[in-house]
Design a protein around this motif. Structure first.
Motif, PDB file in Angstrom:
ATOM      1  N   ALA A 200      43.127  44.386  28.026  1.00  0.00           N
ATOM      2  CA  ALA A 200      40.958  44.932  28.961  1.00  0.00           C
ATOM      3  C   ALA A 200      41.134  44.010  30.271  1.00  0.00           C
ATOM      4  O   ALA A 200      41.034  42.983  30.229  1.00  0.00           O
ATOM      5  CB  ALA A 200      40.360  44.829  27.947  1.00  0.00           C
ATOM      6  N   LYS A 201      41.094  44.619  31.128  1.00  0.00           N
ATOM      7  CA  LYS A 201      39.865  44.136  32.592  1.00  0.00           C
ATOM      8  C   LYS A 201      38.523  43.890  32.896  1.00  0.00           C
ATOM      9  O   LYS A 201      38.110  44.982  33.267  1.00  0.00           O
ATOM     10  CB  LYS A 201      40.789  44.263  34.211  1.00  0.00           C
ATOM     11  CG  LYS A 201      41.040  43.969  35.748  1.00  0.00           C
ATOM     12  CD  LYS A 201      41.775  44.266  36.238  1.00  0.00           C
ATOM     13  CE  LYS A 201      41.204  43.350  37.572  1.00  0.00           C
ATOM     14  NZ  LYS A 201      41.637  44.288  38.066  1.00  0.00           N
ATOM     15  N   GLU A 202      37.852  42.953  33.064  1.00  0.00           N
ATOM     16  CA  GLU A 202      36.531  43.210  33.163  1.00  0.00           C
ATOM     17  C   GLU A 202      35.513  42.501  34.938  1.00  0.00           C
ATOM     18  O   GLU A 202      36.868  41.380  34.635  1.00  0.00           O
ATOM     19  CB  GLU A 202      36.033  41.979  32.285  1.00  0.00           C
ATOM     20  CG  GLU A 202      34.852  41.696  31.759  1.00  0.00           C
ATOM     21  CD  GLU A 202      33.699  41.077  31.078  1.00  0.00           C
ATOM     22  OE1 GLU A 202      32.779  40.203  31.489  1.00  0.00           O
ATOM     23  OE2 GLU A 202      34.329  40.321  29.680  1.00  0.00           O
ATOM     24  N   ARG A 203      35.008  42.936  35.095  1.00  0.00           N
ATOM     25  CA  ARG A 203      34.832  43.092  36.608  1.00  0.00           C
ATOM     26  C   ARG A 203      34.170  42.254  36.085  1.00  0.00           C
ATOM     27  O   ARG A 203      33.138  41.743  34.948  1.00  0.00           O
ATOM     28  CB  ARG A 203      34.442  44.393  37.419  1.00  0.00           C
ATOM     29  CG  ARG A 203      35.746  44.646  37.513  1.00  0.00           C
ATOM     30  CD  ARG A 203      35.696  45.398  39.093  1.00  0.00           C
ATOM     31  NE  ARG A 203      36.663  46.007  39.066  1.00  0.00           N
ATOM     32  CZ  ARG A 203      36.644  46.172  40.618  1.00  0.00           C
ATOM     33  NH1 ARG A 203      36.030  45.818  41.377  1.00  0.00           N
ATOM     34  NH2 ARG A 203      38.323  47.037  40.745  1.00  0.00           N
ATOM     35  N   ARG A 204      33.134  40.926  36.881  1.00  0.00           N
ATOM     36  CA  ARG A 204      32.435  39.458  37.421  1.00  0.00           C
ATOM     37  C   ARG A 204      31.301  39.911  38.196  1.00  0.00           C
ATOM     38  O   ARG A 204      32.955  40.467  39.868  1.00  0.00           O
ATOM     39  CB  ARG A 204      33.401  38.350  36.997  1.00  0.00           C
ATOM     40  CG  ARG A 204      33.494  37.927  35.761  1.00  0.00           C
ATOM     41  CD  ARG A 204      34.327  37.104  35.401  1.00  0.00           C
ATOM     42  NE  ARG A 204      34.456  36.848  34.184  1.00  0.00           N
ATOM     43  CZ  ARG A 204      34.937  34.732  33.631  1.00  0.00           C
ATOM     44  NH1 ARG A 204      35.452  34.100  34.985  1.00  0.00           N
ATOM     45  NH2 ARG A 204      34.699  34.280  32.389  1.00  0.00           N
ATOM     46  N   PRO A 205      30.673  39.723  38.955  1.00  0.00           N
ATOM     47  CA  PRO A 205      29.840  39.141  40.343  1.00  0.00           C
ATOM     48  C   PRO A 205      30.729  38.931  41.072  1.00  0.00           C
ATOM     49  O   PRO A 205      32.274  37.820  41.187  1.00  0.00           O
ATOM     50  CB  PRO A 205      29.197  38.749  39.822  1.00  0.00           C
ATOM     51  CG  PRO A 205      28.197  38.016  38.530  1.00  0.00           C
ATOM     52  CD  PRO A 205      29.405  38.656  38.215  1.00  0.00           C
ATOM     53  N   PRO A 206      30.944  39.543  42.562  1.00  0.00           N
ATOM     54  CA  PRO A 206      31.516  38.665  43.287  1.00  0.00           C
ATOM     55  C   PRO A 206      31.719  37.031  43.670  1.00  0.00           C
ATOM     56  O   PRO A 206      32.628  36.883  44.249  1.00  0.00           O
ATOM     57  CB  PRO A 206      31.410  39.793  44.487  1.00  0.00           C
ATOM     58  CG  PRO A 206      31.011  41.228  43.998  1.00  0.00           C
ATOM     59  CD  PRO A 206      29.867  40.394  42.947  1.00  0.00           C
TER      60      PRO A 206
END
Length: 562
Positions: free
Chosen positions: A397-403
């Motif tokens: 799983a790839k969880e995106r974070r704020p830039p």
């Protein structure tokens, strides 16, 4: 029951499905606007949600013509003149046709009487931009479309002069013939096989004396079908198409799709010269009532829709589709090993997108205990799929974070896959990073293949238990079979088509392979057999021992696991 991806249960409305679709936590349309997904992916998903399917020729996925230049030696994707006008339907790309189509509509509208069942609703075009005949016409060089095309034409190919033979002639016909307004099919943007005559079909000779063979490509393709498909896909992802594709979506899926006499229709469809015969629209007739009151008329409408095509379900009924942001405004991560979609096609009137001036790298993360031989990112699901040399499939799983967070994502490792690969690594010694070839020679002392990708001793009962646990993750048939051991032979058969062979036939196949040497993927031998050292009471190389093992493992491998 098995169902294709994204196929929704009725009576769920497609518009509701569209609202629930998301990419990276944002809506599907917003993801396209922000350039999170490509033009091709967005169009495919819109087609699927709108009920288009490869399984239905009457509702086959529809894609736009994007180019108008099929004569130049070189294709300049930074010039607007090489593109089709996506604001207009194919029937009025030639402006001379626009006035004629408008006159036809207004003439029919003036004679239409809503109280008269025999009065025909007004339209601009007598045919649709997508129907079974058009799909088969494009794909007639491939099976099963060739057979379906022959069936449609009473057991033979259509007249040679009417077959799909040239990209330039096809575009000219679609922009000059009011009865031929077809768009394209998705295969134009990823498949080159339909442009060749690899099946050597005899499709006849034209009146000019030219024999119908492969499709004649534009000069800028340099006679190569792969170059054509590559440049055509680049054109679809180009900056000009990205900035104008929303107009075409309005025509096919949006508020310009339906005429005012239908629900959710508007005068915008009339202004855009985008009205077709009523039987092409999903709800132009009350089919449920017709089926009860007039079955013959009901069957006529249904067969007409199936034969002449249907307009997709309307997905954006109220307002124009939003425009995609320009490439130079997009917050994109530039890949190292491939091109950013649209890069190199920025129009001369637009500023060039600012390329990164530095490279960010992060600490490596172990996804397997053995070499990884395949890795692929599923953007729509934020997943990373890996396959290692032990044939263990990892689903991470790839969880995106704020830039502003470093790194801007967090990878959640598939711990079960990592454990299985660790177990495999402890059982079998892997030489190199997936390289090497198998010479087919046998080591009589250890019962293994020398020079192979995998080198390991004969398996013990405890190690067999570890491999049996790993069975559940097997599914890739291109790791070498013969390099494991006696009992691991069964695992390799899980991915082989010889499961139903008798013991005698398997034995003969082994004997036949003795002189073959290496072959196939990674230089492996053509059949599974090998000599092994003594294990579990079976003497290596004896026919009785091999038959006994075959019987045991054939029984176990046919109990529904694969």
């Amino acid at each position: 029951h098995c169902r294709p991806p994204y196929l929704v249960d009725q009576p769920v409305r497609p518009i509701a499905v569209l609202k629930e679709e998301s990419v990276h936590g944002i809506g599907l349309t917003e993801a396209w606007v922000q350039r999170e997904i490509t033009n091709f992916e967005y169009l495919m998903r819109l087609n699927t949600i709108a009920g288009r399917s490869y399984n239905d020729l009457a509702q086959y996925p529809v894609f736009p013509w994007v180019l108008s230049d099929y004569e130049s030696e070189n294709l300049d994707l930074t010039s607007p003149t090489v593109f089709r006008d996506l604001r207009l339907p194919m029937g009025i790309q030639n402006r001379a046709q626009c006035e004629a189509r408008s006159e036809l509509y207004h003439e029919l509208a003036s004679t239409w009487n809503p109280d008269d069942e025999m009065s025909e609703l007004p339209f601009h075009y007598g045919s649709m931009y997508s129907n079974p005949a058009f799909v088969l016409w494009y794909l007639l060089r491939l099976e099963p479309y060739a057979s379906l095309h022959i069936h449609l034409n009473d057991g033979r190919f259509d007249k040679p002069d009417r077959l799909f033979d040239s990209m330039a002639k096809t575009y000219e016909g679609c922009t000059s013939n009011p009865t031929d307004v077809k768009e394209l099919v998705p295969e134009f943007f990823y498949l080159s096989d339909f442009l060749t005559n690899s099946n050597a079909f005899d499709m006849g000779t034209c009146q000019s004396g030219a024999k119908i063979g492969p499709v004649q490509l534009p000069p800028w393709a340099k006679g190569d079908v792969h170059t054509f498909v590559r440049l055509h896909r680049q054109a679809l992802e180009s900056e000009f198409v990205s900035m104008h594709l929303h107009h075409w979506i309005d025509l096919i899926f949006g508020y310009k799709q339906r005429p005012p006499h239908l629900s959710n229709g508007s005068q915008e469809a009339v202004k855009a010269c985008n009205v077709y015969r009523p039987h092409h629209y999903l709800d132009a007739f009350d089919l449920e009532t017709l089926e009860k009151e007039n079955p013959s008329l009901y069957r006529l409408y249904v067969s007409t829709a199936n034969e002449y095509g249907q307009v997709p379900v309307q997905l954006f009924p109220k307002r124009p589709h939003p425009q995609r942001i320009p490439l130079h405004q997009a917050d994109s991560i530039w890949p190292i090993a491939s091109a950013l979609p649209g890069a190199g096609t920025v129009l001369k009137s637009q500023p060039e997108p600012q390329k990164p001036k530095f490279l960010l790298s992060y600490e490596s993360v172990a996804v397997s205990s053995v070499p990884v031989i395949f890795i692929n990112e599923i953007l729509a699901a934020d997943r990373l799929v890996t396959i290692d040399a032990a044939r263990v499939i990892g689903y991470h799983a790839k969880e995106r974070r704020p830039p502003d967070v470093v790194p801007p994502y967090k990878l959640k490792i598939d711990t079960h896959a990592l454990t299985l690969s660790a177990n495999a690594a402890s059982v079998t010694k892997y030489s190199g990073a997936g390289g090497g070839t198998s010479s087919g020679r046998r080591n009589s002392g250890r019962g293994i293949l020398t020079g192979g990708i995998l080198n390991g001793p004969a398996l013990t009962n405890s190690s067999i238990a570890g491999i049996r646990e790993r069975e559940r993750r097997l599914g890739v048939p291109f790791a070498p079979e013969r390099a494991l051991g006696v009992d691991a032979l069964s695992l390799s058969r899980l991915a082989q088509p010889q499961l139903s062979l008798s013991a005698d036939k398997q034995e003969s196949e082994r004997e036949k392979s003795d002189g073959d040497g290496g072959g196939g993927f990674f230089g492996r031998s053509k059949s599974v057999g090998a000599s092994f050292s003594e294990t579990s009471g079976a003497k290596a190389g004896t026919k009785s021992g091999e038959r006994d093992r075959d019987k045991v493992w054939d029984k176990e491998t046919t109990q529904g696991r694969l």
